[in-house]
Design an enzyme around this catalytic site. Structure first.
Site, PDB file in Angstrom:
ATOM      1  N   ARG A   1      47.259  24.355  40.776  1.00 37.22           N
ATOM      2  CA  ARG A   1      48.392  24.054  40.776  1.00 37.22           C
ATOM      3  C   ARG A   1      49.699  24.405  41.602  1.00 37.22           C
ATOM      4  NH1 ARG A   1      47.718  20.979  36.254  1.00 37.22           N
ATOM      5  NH2 ARG A   1      46.315  21.788  34.548  1.00 37.22           N
TER       6      ARG A   1
ATOM      7  N   LYS B   1      34.129  31.501  30.001  1.00 35.68           N
ATOM      8  CA  LYS B   1      33.379  31.965  28.837  1.00 35.68           C
ATOM      9  C   LYS B   1      34.420  32.004  27.588  1.00 35.68           C
ATOM     10  CE  LYS B   1      30.954  35.366  31.509  1.00 35.68           C
ATOM     11  NZ  LYS B   1      30.833  36.806  32.031  1.00 35.68           N
TER      12      LYS B   1
ATOM     13  N   LYS C   1      30.621  38.090  23.578  1.00 37.59           N
ATOM     14  CA  LYS C   1      30.848  39.381  24.280  1.00 37.59           C
ATOM     15  C   LYS C   1      32.111  39.915  24.525  1.00 37.59           C
ATOM     16  CE  LYS C   1      31.689  38.549  28.796  1.00 37.59           C
ATOM     17  NZ  LYS C   1      32.649  39.301  29.529  1.00 37.59           N
TER      18      LYS C   1
ATOM     19  N   ASP D   1      25.696  41.589  29.675  1.00 34.38           N
ATOM     20  CA  ASP D   1      27.069  41.592  30.139  1.00 34.38           C
ATOM     21  C   ASP D   1      27.902  42.758  29.668  1.00 34.38           C
ATOM     22  OD1 ASP D   1      29.248  41.001  31.571  1.00 34.38           O
ATOM     23  OD2 ASP D   1      29.274  38.873  30.738  1.00 34.38           O
TER      24      ASP D   1
ATOM     25  N   SER E   1      37.436  45.492  32.799  1.00 34.07           N
ATOM     26  CA  SER E   1      37.167  44.484  31.683  1.00 34.07           C
ATOM     27  C   SER E   1      38.639  44.109  31.204  1.00 34.07           C
ATOM     28  CB  SER E   1      36.170  44.954  30.532  1.00 34.07           C
ATOM     29  OG  SER E   1      36.360  44.243  29.394  1.00 34.07           O
TER      30      SER E   1
END
Length: 323
Positions: free
Chosen positions: A35, A106, A190, A242, A252
């Site tokens: 955008r 995810k 996960k 994962d 993470s």
């Protein structure tokens, strides 16, 4: 879809930008859309780099959605999961009602618990063939040349095979997925286990991560089976495969969010597990599945349960067979 030449990637965060750069270097003609109001796109347009990589010269940047979709053989979407339904409305208005859409994201829709491929099918219709690209790997590691294994799945067998074969290379080895339900639920869940791992880190309980991984996989397998998927998917690349990248890695976001939450610190990056945990517990209630870890994470994040007490409450559950 016989050949793939032109690819459009929507989402100029770290993952979307890496995918666009990686596929450009692989030999595809790629347009990365963001955008006009996006800070990430603004930075890329000016510098053609972000904190992780410099863009290939051949990668095209665009802030015009309709023109980005022109001549598109494959559309890859990498955005926050809760924004997907609204994006699909924009895609429909821009004329994208047939073709191939690959979800490199995810999560579950928090208000309905629906899988992301279901949202695409509802909003864009059956003429759009939907696939998912899931599995372990951080941009930081890929940019250092560290390879990993991932999975591509789709209800359309030919689409799945073509994508996996076209996108595989020295950096990413793809496997054919065989269970859309299991792969999407496992990949979304996960992130919740990642938050739980961060809560353990924040409380100085990191040695419990082994038990977390074992029992977390077991409860997500139960949910996958209840939804009609193959419970073995929980032990595949979408979920257990994962865990290293989610439960242990300092890259993470979900683990880091959990640790920051436990320590009472601010965290400003996206942690998809925050939304996913509510959707998982909604599904658990609907399908009568026990998800003690997910229930505990929601109690901490949404209902003010003290972190240490909530984590230790898992030890107060009745003794039972492991399997």
């Amino acid at each position: 879809m016989q050949n793939i030449k032109n690819i459009t990637v929507i989402g100029c965060g770290r993952w979307g930008t890496f995918i666009a750069s990686h596929l450009t270097n692989t030999g595809f003609v790629v347009t990365l859309y963001g955008r006009e109001s996006s800070k990430n796109m603004h930075e890329l347009l000016i510098t053609r780099q972000n904190a992780f990589m410099r863009l290939p010269d051949l990668l095209q940047l665009s802030t015009d959605l309709k023109s980005s979709l022109a001549n598109c053989d494959v559309l890859i979407i990498s955005i926050a999961s809760q924004q997907l339904r609204a994006l699909c409305s924009e895609l429909r208005a821009a004329g994208f009602t047939r073709g191939t859409a690959v979800l490199c994201m995810k999560g579950l829709e928090i208000s309905t618990g629906k899988r992301l491929s279901t949202i695409v099918n509802e909003e864009l219709g059956d003429e759009v063939k939907t696939a998912v690209w899931l599995g372990p790997g951080h941009v930081q590691d890929f940019c250092r040349g560290i390879p990993n294994c991932m999975v591509i799945d789709s209800a359309h067998e030919n689409t799945k095979r073509l994508l996996a074969e076209a996108f595989s290379g020295k950096l990413i080895r793809f496997y054919y997925g065989q269970d859309m339900i299991g792969n999407e639920i496992g990949a979304a869940a996960k992130n919740v286990i990642g938050i739980a791992a961060g809560l353990l880190d924040g409380m100085g309980l990191s040695p419990l991560k082994g038990a977390l991984m074992s029992r977390g996989t077991r409860e997500i397998a139960r949910l996958i089976a209840a939804l009609g998927g193959n419970e073995q998917s929980a032990w595949g690349l979408c979920h257990l495969g994962d865990y290293e990248a989610t439960v242990f890695s300092h890259h993470s976001h979900n683990r880091a969010f959990g640790e920051a939450f436990a320590k009472g610190q601010d965290f400003n990056d996206l942690a998809e597990g925050y939304y996913t945990v509510r959707a998982l517990n909604t599904l658990a209630q609907k399908y009568n599945v026990e998800l003690p870890i997910c229930h505990t994470v929601e109690a901490v994040l949404y209902h003010g349960a003290p972190v240490r007490d909530a984590l230790f409450s898992l030890f107060e559950r009745s003794i039972k067979n492991e399997f």
